[in-house]
Design an enzyme around this catalytic site. Structure first.
Site, PDB file in Angstrom:
ATOM      1  N   HIS A 172       0.842  -1.204   0.000  1.00 11.80           N
ATOM      2  CA  HIS A 172       0.000   0.000   0.000  1.00 11.80           C
ATOM      3  C   HIS A 172       0.874   1.249   0.000  1.00 11.80           C
ATOM      4  CE1 HIS A 172      -3.581  -2.463   1.643  1.00 11.80           C
ATOM      5  NE2 HIS A 172      -3.726  -2.243   0.351  1.00 11.80           N
ATOM      6  N   ALA A 173       0.603   2.120  -0.968  1.00 12.37           N
ATOM      7  CA  ALA A 173       1.473   3.272  -1.219  1.00 12.37           C
ATOM      8  C   ALA A 173       1.643   4.189  -0.010  1.00 12.37           C
ATOM      9  CB  ALA A 173       0.920   4.060  -2.403  1.00 12.37           C
ATOM     10  N   GLU A 214       1.444   3.800   3.146  1.00  8.19           N
ATOM     11  CA  GLU A 214       1.894   3.269   4.434  1.00  8.19           C
ATOM     12  C   GLU A 214       3.421   3.343   4.519  1.00  8.19           C
ATOM     13  OE1 GLU A 214      -0.165  -0.508   4.537  1.00  8.19           O
ATOM     14  OE2 GLU A 214      -2.090   0.478   4.193  1.00  8.19           O
ATOM     15  N   ARG A 262      -3.316   4.877  -2.014  1.00  7.33           N
ATOM     16  CA  ARG A 262      -3.144   3.511  -1.499  1.00  7.33           C
ATOM     17  C   ARG A 262      -2.837   2.503  -2.607  1.00  7.33           C
ATOM     18  NH1 ARG A 262      -5.762  -0.048   2.548  1.00  7.33           N
ATOM     19  NH2 ARG A 262      -6.862  -1.763   1.551  1.00  7.33           N
ATOM     20  N   ASN A 270      -3.708  -5.281  -2.514  1.00  8.27           N
ATOM     21  CA  ASN A 270      -4.041  -6.274  -1.482  1.00  8.27           C
ATOM     22  C   ASN A 270      -5.492  -6.783  -1.592  1.00  8.27           C
ATOM     23  OD1 ASN A 270      -2.537  -7.702   0.422  1.00  8.27           O
ATOM     24  ND2 ASN A 270      -3.508  -6.643   2.147  1.00  8.27           N
ATOM     25  N   ARG A 271      -6.086  -6.551  -2.749  1.00 10.68           N
ATOM     26  CA  ARG A 271      -7.375  -7.173  -3.108  1.00 10.68           C
ATOM     27  C   ARG A 271      -7.254  -7.909  -4.434  1.00 10.68           C
ATOM     28  NH1 ARG A 271      -7.496  -5.506   1.181  1.00 10.68           N
ATOM     29  NH2 ARG A 271      -8.983  -4.132   2.236  1.00 10.68           N
ATOM     30  N   HIS A 297       2.550  -3.557   6.761  1.00 12.05           N
ATOM     31  CA  HIS A 297       1.569  -2.519   6.441  1.00 12.05           C
ATOM     32  C   HIS A 297       1.510  -1.519   7.591  1.00 12.05           C
ATOM     33  CE1 HIS A 297      -0.837  -4.313   2.973  1.00 12.05           C
ATOM     34  NE2 HIS A 297      -0.052  -5.331   3.291  1.00 12.05           N
ATOM     35  N   GLU A 332       0.756  -4.910  10.934  1.00 18.97           N
ATOM     36  CA  GLU A 332       0.342  -3.506  10.841  1.00 18.97           C
ATOM     37  C   GLU A 332       1.127  -2.734  11.895  1.00 18.97           C
ATOM     38  OE1 GLU A 332      -1.958  -2.290   8.669  1.00 18.97           O
ATOM     39  OE2 GLU A 332      -3.170  -4.019   8.070  1.00 18.97           O
TER      40      GLU A 332
HETATM   41  O1  0X9 Z   1      -7.033  -3.912   4.294  1.00 15.87           O
HETATM   42  C1  0X9 Z   1      -5.872  -4.338   4.135  1.00 15.87           C
HETATM   43  O2  0X9 Z   1      -5.425  -4.683   3.053  1.00 15.87           O
HETATM   44  C2  0X9 Z   1      -4.949  -4.423   5.352  1.00 15.87           C
HETATM   45  N1  0X9 Z   1      -5.115  -3.278   6.216  1.00 15.87           N
HETATM   46  S1  0X9 Z   1      -4.537  -1.813   5.698  1.00 15.87           S
HETATM   47  O3  0X9 Z   1      -4.991  -0.795   6.656  1.00 15.87           O
HETATM   48  N2  0X9 Z   1      -2.948  -1.826   5.728  1.00 15.87           N
HETATM   49  O4  0X9 Z   1      -5.008  -1.577   4.365  1.00 15.87           O
HETATM   50  C3  0X9 Z   1      -5.277  -5.675   6.128  1.00 15.87           C
HETATM   51  C4  0X9 Z   1      -5.094  -6.924   5.318  1.00 15.87           C
HETATM   52  C5  0X9 Z   1      -5.330  -8.182   6.107  1.00 15.87           C
HETATM   53  N3  0X9 Z   1      -5.349  -9.342   5.268  1.00 15.87           N
HETATM   54  C6  0X9 Z   1      -6.443  -9.717   4.547  1.00 15.87           C
HETATM   55  N4  0X9 Z   1      -7.606  -9.138   4.706  1.00 15.87           N
HETATM   56  N5  0X9 Z   1      -6.282 -10.709   3.693  1.00 15.87           N
HETATM   57 ZN    ZN Z   2      -1.904  -1.762   3.979  1.00 15.67          ZN
END
Ligand code: 0X9
Ligand code: ZN
Length: 268
Positions: A21-22, A24, A77, A94-95, A147, A222
């Protein structure tokens, strides 16, 4: 990516990344600090006697650079790809992994910050990480992705609130790491599954590497906010965040060294 190794045959491997994530910023900063500690601090050289390290401090450099270049964009992000017909740029990396893709905590709207992309692995950044994991074969025993912000030590699953079969192992190791970090200066990392301690969100690197990549020990860490500014701690707090996190990395290393041995097979 940097490899830190004492040579010889392929050894149990720890894979670390930061900067998916950009915005962070403290994550890549801390991962660079880990590299520094491993390489430049003689007293840490024992940490690569029996273990090989592959470290990617900056998974999403285009997003990072964009977030750094203007005060207006510090909360960027996503990646910076133009993958759709709207004016909106970027995908939440991360999605974007191919694990229960789009099932939860994801958007199909390219203008939303949790846009999962037009398809799994649409992004060069996520394909790169996938390629590294595949190339490391059966060597990788532990994956840590950094993160912000927590402080949280999260393990799968993230896509729903189910517990993995080996959750007790993940939980115990996570709590040992949390304890070690706490002993530095009292920062209290909460330990639990991603979906239970934050929110269900599918398509994360942590779930993918465990469900598909064959790496059982997978954690999203995190890092703490370090002041009131969340993703971007006060300059004076960055080093302290990295230092305490490194004491957690030391515990992870000890666990892998104790529990895994023997040669493994990889292509890089
Ligand atoms: O939402 C996310 O991708 C992560 N939190 S953040 O605030 N850094 O964006 C948590 C990711 C946890 N892992 C999964 N949900 N697979
Ligand atoms: Zn993140």
């Amino acid at each position: 990516m940097i490899k830190i190794s004492s040579g010889g045959s392929n050894k149990p491997t720890i894979l670390i990344d930061g900067g998916i994530h950009a915005r962070e910023w403290v994550a890549p900063a801390s991962v660079v600090y880990f590299i520094h500690q491993l390489v430049e601090n003689q007293t840490n050289h024992y940490m690569f006697e029996n273990i090989d390290w592959y470290i990617i401090p900056m998974v999403n450099p285009d997003g990072y650079e964009f977030s750094r270049a203007s005060l207006n964009n510090v909360y960027w992000r996503k990646t910076r790809s133009r993958s759709n017909s709207t004016d909106c740029i970027g995908v939440d990396a991360n999605r974007n992994f191919d694990v229960h893709w789009m099932e939860s905590g994801s958007s199909d709207d390219p203008c939303k910050i949790t846009y999962a992309g037009p398809e799994p692995f649409s992004e060069v950044e996520t394909r790169n990480l996938k390629g590294v994991v595949e190339s490391l074969g059966n060597c990788t025993k532990l994956y840590l992705t950094f993160h912000a912000f927590g402080p949280l030590i999260l393990y799968p699953w993230g896509y729903n609130t189910d517990l993995p079969n080996d959750w007790a192992t993940l939980d115990k190791l996570g709590r040992d790491v949390s304890k070690a970090i706490y002993s530095v200066k009292g920062t209290n990392f909460t330990v639990g599954t991603s979906a239970r301690k934050t929110y269900p969100a599918a398509g994360g690197s942590d779930d993918w590497i465990k469900a598909v990549g064959g790496v059982n020990l997978s954690y999203t860490i995190e890092l703490p906010p370090g002041g009131s500014r969340g993703f971007n701690p006060l300059t004076s707090n960055i080093r302290g965040i990295a230092e305490e996190a490194f004491e957690g990395v030391r515990v992870y290393h000890a666990y892998v060294e104790k529990n895994f041995e023997g040669n493994c097979t990889r292509r890089i």
